[in-house]
Motif scaffolding. Structure first.
Motif, PDB file in Angstrom:
ATOM      1  N   UNK A 151       0.811  -1.219   0.000  1.00 55.87           N
ATOM      2  CA  UNK A 151       0.000   0.000   0.000  1.00 55.87           C
ATOM      3  C   UNK A 151       0.846   1.272   0.000  1.00 55.87           C
ATOM      4  N   UNK A 152       2.135   1.139   0.211  1.00 58.57           N
ATOM      5  CA  UNK A 152       2.998   2.320   0.254  1.00 58.57           C
ATOM      6  C   UNK A 152       2.959   3.140  -1.044  1.00 58.57           C
ATOM      7  N   UNK A 153       2.979   2.504  -2.233  1.00 53.68           N
ATOM      8  CA  UNK A 153       2.956   3.320  -3.459  1.00 53.68           C
ATOM      9  C   UNK A 153       1.743   4.227  -3.567  1.00 53.68           C
ATOM     10  N   UNK A 154       0.609   3.802  -3.023  1.00 55.74           N
ATOM     11  CA  UNK A 154      -0.595   4.630  -3.117  1.00 55.74           C
ATOM     12  C   UNK A 154      -0.450   5.902  -2.283  1.00 55.74           C
ATOM     13  N   UNK A 155       0.131   5.775  -1.096  1.00 55.98           N
ATOM     14  CA  UNK A 155       0.346   6.960  -0.263  1.00 55.98           C
ATOM     15  C   UNK A 155       1.391   7.862  -0.903  1.00 55.98           C
ATOM     16  N   UNK A 156       2.474   7.289  -1.382  1.00 61.76           N
ATOM     17  CA  UNK A 156       3.532   8.084  -2.012  1.00 61.76           C
ATOM     18  C   UNK A 156       3.011   8.795  -3.263  1.00 61.76           C
ATOM     19  N   UNK A 157       2.186   8.103  -4.030  1.00 61.37           N
ATOM     20  CA  UNK A 157       1.607   8.714  -5.229  1.00 61.37           C
ATOM     21  C   UNK A 157       0.703   9.885  -4.870  1.00 61.37           C
ATOM     22  N   UNK A 158      -0.069   9.725  -3.801  1.00 63.99           N
ATOM     23  CA  UNK A 158      -0.951  10.809  -3.363  1.00 63.99           C
ATOM     24  C   UNK A 158      -0.129  12.029  -2.942  1.00 63.99           C
ATOM     25  N   UNK A 159       0.929  11.800  -2.185  1.00 65.99           N
ATOM     26  CA  UNK A 159       1.776  12.909  -1.743  1.00 65.99           C
ATOM     27  C   UNK A 159       2.429  13.613  -2.936  1.00 65.99           C
ATOM     28  N   UNK A 160       2.865  12.843  -3.903  1.00 60.28           N
ATOM     29  CA  UNK A 160       3.500  13.430  -5.084  1.00 60.28           C
ATOM     30  C   UNK A 160       2.483  14.219  -5.906  1.00 60.28           C
ATOM     31  N   UNK A 173       8.741  11.313  -1.962  1.00 57.28           N
ATOM     32  CA  UNK A 173       8.190  12.091  -3.087  1.00 57.28           C
ATOM     33  C   UNK A 173       9.193  12.178  -4.233  1.00 57.28           C
ATOM     34  N   UNK A 174       9.989  11.153  -4.372  1.00 56.55           N
ATOM     35  CA  UNK A 174      10.954  11.060  -5.466  1.00 56.55           C
ATOM     36  C   UNK A 174      10.269  10.347  -6.631  1.00 56.55           C
ATOM     37  N   UNK A 175       9.992  11.048  -7.745  1.00 57.13           N
ATOM     38  CA  UNK A 175       9.258  10.427  -8.856  1.00 57.13           C
ATOM     39  C   UNK A 175       9.936   9.180  -9.410  1.00 57.13           C
ATOM     40  N   UNK A 176      11.249   9.265  -9.607  1.00 60.44           N
ATOM     41  CA  UNK A 176      11.956   8.120 -10.165  1.00 60.44           C
ATOM     42  C   UNK A 176      11.925   6.929  -9.211  1.00 60.44           C
ATOM     43  N   UNK A 177      12.131   7.191  -7.936  1.00 57.99           N
ATOM     44  CA  UNK A 177      12.122   6.107  -6.958  1.00 57.99           C
ATOM     45  C   UNK A 177      10.754   5.443  -6.899  1.00 57.99           C
ATOM     46  N   UNK A 178       9.693   6.250  -6.981  1.00 53.42           N
ATOM     47  CA  UNK A 178       8.338   5.693  -6.948  1.00 53.42           C
ATOM     48  C   UNK A 178       8.124   4.772  -8.150  1.00 53.42           C
ATOM     49  N   UNK A 179       8.510   5.237  -9.345  1.00 49.25           N
ATOM     50  CA  UNK A 179       8.331   4.407 -10.540  1.00 49.25           C
ATOM     51  C   UNK A 179       9.144   3.122 -10.448  1.00 49.25           C
ATOM     52  N   UNK A 180      10.387   3.237 -10.009  1.00 55.89           N
ATOM     53  CA  UNK A 180      11.226   2.032  -9.885  1.00 55.89           C
ATOM     54  C   UNK A 180      10.604   1.040  -8.906  1.00 55.89           C
ATOM     55  N   UNK A 181      10.142   1.549  -7.777  1.00 52.68           N
ATOM     56  CA  UNK A 181       9.589   0.659  -6.757  1.00 52.68           C
ATOM     57  C   UNK A 181       8.306  -0.008  -7.233  1.00 52.68           C
ATOM     58  N   UNK A 185       7.616  -4.382  -8.415  1.00 49.34           N
ATOM     59  CA  UNK A 185       6.602  -5.258  -7.826  1.00 49.34           C
ATOM     60  C   UNK A 185       5.974  -6.201  -8.846  1.00 49.34           C
ATOM     61  N   UNK A 186       6.210  -5.941 -10.136  1.00 51.86           N
ATOM     62  CA  UNK A 186       5.558  -6.718 -11.182  1.00 51.86           C
ATOM     63  C   UNK A 186       6.340  -7.987 -11.485  1.00 51.86           C
ATOM     64  N   UNK A 187       5.625  -9.087 -11.614  1.00 50.64           N
ATOM     65  CA  UNK A 187       6.245 -10.372 -11.911  1.00 50.64           C
ATOM     66  C   UNK A 187       6.264 -10.653 -13.413  1.00 50.64           C
ATOM     67  N   UNK A 188       5.635  -9.779 -14.191  1.00 52.36           N
ATOM     68  CA  UNK A 188       5.552  -9.947 -15.639  1.00 52.36           C
ATOM     69  C   UNK A 188       6.239  -8.785 -16.342  1.00 52.36           C
ATOM     70  N   UNK A 189       6.568  -8.999 -17.595  1.00 49.35           N
ATOM     71  CA  UNK A 189       7.015  -7.895 -18.452  1.00 49.35           C
ATOM     72  C   UNK A 189       5.788  -7.315 -19.140  1.00 49.35           C
ATOM     73  N   UNK A 218      -0.206   0.624 -11.477  1.00 54.47           N
ATOM     74  CA  UNK A 218       0.261   1.528 -12.524  1.00 54.47           C
ATOM     75  C   UNK A 218      -0.292   2.938 -12.351  1.00 54.47           C
ATOM     76  N   UNK A 219      -1.452   3.053 -11.722  1.00 54.70           N
ATOM     77  CA  UNK A 219      -2.005   4.382 -11.450  1.00 54.70           C
ATOM     78  C   UNK A 219      -1.062   5.207 -10.583  1.00 54.70           C
ATOM     79  N   UNK A 220      -0.286   4.524  -9.748  1.00 52.92           N
ATOM     80  CA  UNK A 220       0.619   5.236  -8.846  1.00 52.92           C
ATOM     81  C   UNK A 220       1.753   5.922  -9.597  1.00 52.92           C
ATOM     82  N   UNK A 221       2.034   5.473 -10.810  1.00 58.59           N
ATOM     83  CA  UNK A 221       3.135   6.087 -11.562  1.00 58.59           C
ATOM     84  C   UNK A 221       2.697   7.339 -12.311  1.00 58.59           C
ATOM     85  N   UNK A 222       1.395   7.555 -12.452  1.00 62.14           N
ATOM     86  CA  UNK A 222       0.916   8.676 -13.273  1.00 62.14           C
ATOM     87  C   UNK A 222       1.401  10.043 -12.789  1.00 62.14           C
ATOM     88  N   UNK A 223       1.329  10.352 -11.481  1.00 60.83           N
ATOM     89  CA  UNK A 223       1.833  11.678 -11.068  1.00 60.83           C
ATOM     90  C   UNK A 223       3.348  11.800 -11.153  1.00 60.83           C
TER      91      UNK A 223
END
Length: 249
Positions: A151-160, A173-181, A185-189, A218-223
Motif C-alpha cells: 500500500x505504500x505506493x498509493x500513499x507516495x503517489x498521493x503525496x506526489x 516524493x521522489x518520482x523516479x524512486x516511486x516508478x522504480x519501486x 513489484x511486477x512479476x511480468x514484463x 500503474x495508477x501510482x506512476x501517473x503523477x
C-alpha cells in the motif's frame, strides 16, 4: 495496548444531551469515563450496563448498553465505529516521536487504526500542507508496522500528486524512486501482460488478480511520469506499461 473501538448495534434513545446505545466492543477495553471520536466530534462514555447492572468496563467481543454524552449520538447509525481518544489525544509530534524512537504512549495505537487516522489527516484539505505531509509520513510508517508494503505506493503517489517532488530530497516524493519501486513489484514484463490481457477471463483466478494488481499499481506512476525525461529508460518502461494498462482486467 490497542485503542478501544465500539461498533454501534442500535441507538435506543437520543436527545441534545446524549443518548443510550447498544454497542459491541471490537477492540481494546472500553471503560466508563473514556472519550470516543466520531470523525472530528467527541462522545463521552458516561455509563456501561451489562445484564442489567452497571460495570466499569468491558472488552472485545462483548456487547453492552452504554450511556453517551454529546448531541452527535442522535446521528449515529448501526455499524458505525467509535474510536477511543486518549486523554488530550495523541498529538502529531507525539506520534512522530513514538514511530521514530518508540517512547511509551498511554495507549499504543494499533497499526491499522493509526493508518486510518493518518490517511484521513493526510487528505484533510483544511490542514496546512506541511502538516498533511507529516501525516503522510506517519501513514507510511503505520503501513510498515502493519506489514502492508503493497500500500505504500498509493500513499507516495498521493503525496506526489498533491505536493510535488520533495525539494529537500524526500525519498517518499521522489518520482523516479516511486516508478522504480512500482515496476519492481511486477512479476511480468509488459509483453507478457499484453499477451495475457485479451483472454484474461479464461485465466486462473491468481493470474487475473495479478493482472488487476498491476493495473491498479500503474495508477501510482501517473503523477511521477511528468517528472521523468522522455529519453530516461525508466520513462520508456513506464510508458510501455501505460500502453498495456487499458487492456488489463
Amino acid at each position: 495496548m490497542s485503542f478501544a473501538e465500539l461498533q454501534v448495534c442500535a441507538v435506543e434513545a437520543a436527545d441534545a444531551a446524549g443518548g443510550v446505545c447498544v454497542v459491541r466492543c471490537i477492540g481494546g477495553v472500553a471503560r466508563a469515563g473514556q472519550v470516543y471520536a466520531v470523525g472530528e466530534l467527541r462522545i463521552g462514555l458516561r455509563r456501561i450496563e451489562r445484564y442489567g447492572r452497571a460495570v466499569g468496563f468491558f472488552d472485545a467481543g462483548h456487547v453492552a448498553k452504554v450511556h453517551l454524552t454529546g448531541s452527535v449520538v442522535a446521528l449515529l447509525a448501526r455499524g458505525q465505529v467509535l474510536t477511543y481518544v486518549p486523554p488530550d489525544g495523541h498529538a502529531l509530534a507525539e506520534l512522530e516521536a513514538w514511530l521514530a524512537t518508540g517512547p511509551p504512549l498511554l495507549e499504543e495505537p494499533h497499526p491499522e487504526q493509526l493508518r486510518s487516522l493518518a490517511t484521513s489527516r493526510m487528505q484533510d484539505g483544511e490542514l496546512p500542507d506541511g502538516v498533511r505531509l507529516r501525516w503522510g509520513r506517519v501513514a507510511l510508517a503505520a503501513l510498515d508496522r502493519a506489514d502492508r508494503p503493497e500500500e505504500r505506493p498509493y500513499v507516495r503517489s498521493y503525496l506526489l500528486r498533491c505536493f510535488g517532488p520533495g525539494g529537500d530530497g524526500d525519498p517518499d516524493r521522489d518520482p523516479a524512486a516511486l516508478c522504480r519501486d512500482v515496476l519492481a513489484l511486477f512479476e511480468l514484463t509488459p509483453e507478457q501482460a499484453a499477451e495475457q490481457a485479451p483472454g484474461w477471463r479464461d485465466l486462473p483466478r491468481p493470474a487475473i488478480l495479478r493482472l488487476r494488481r498491476i493495473k491498479n499499481l500503474l495508477l501510482c506512476t501517473e503523477p511521477a511520469r511528468p517528472y521523468l525525461a522522455a529519453t530516461d529508460p525508466l520513462a520508456v518502461a513506464v510508458d510501455a506499461w501505460a500502453a498495456v494498462r487499458p487492456g488489463l482486467p
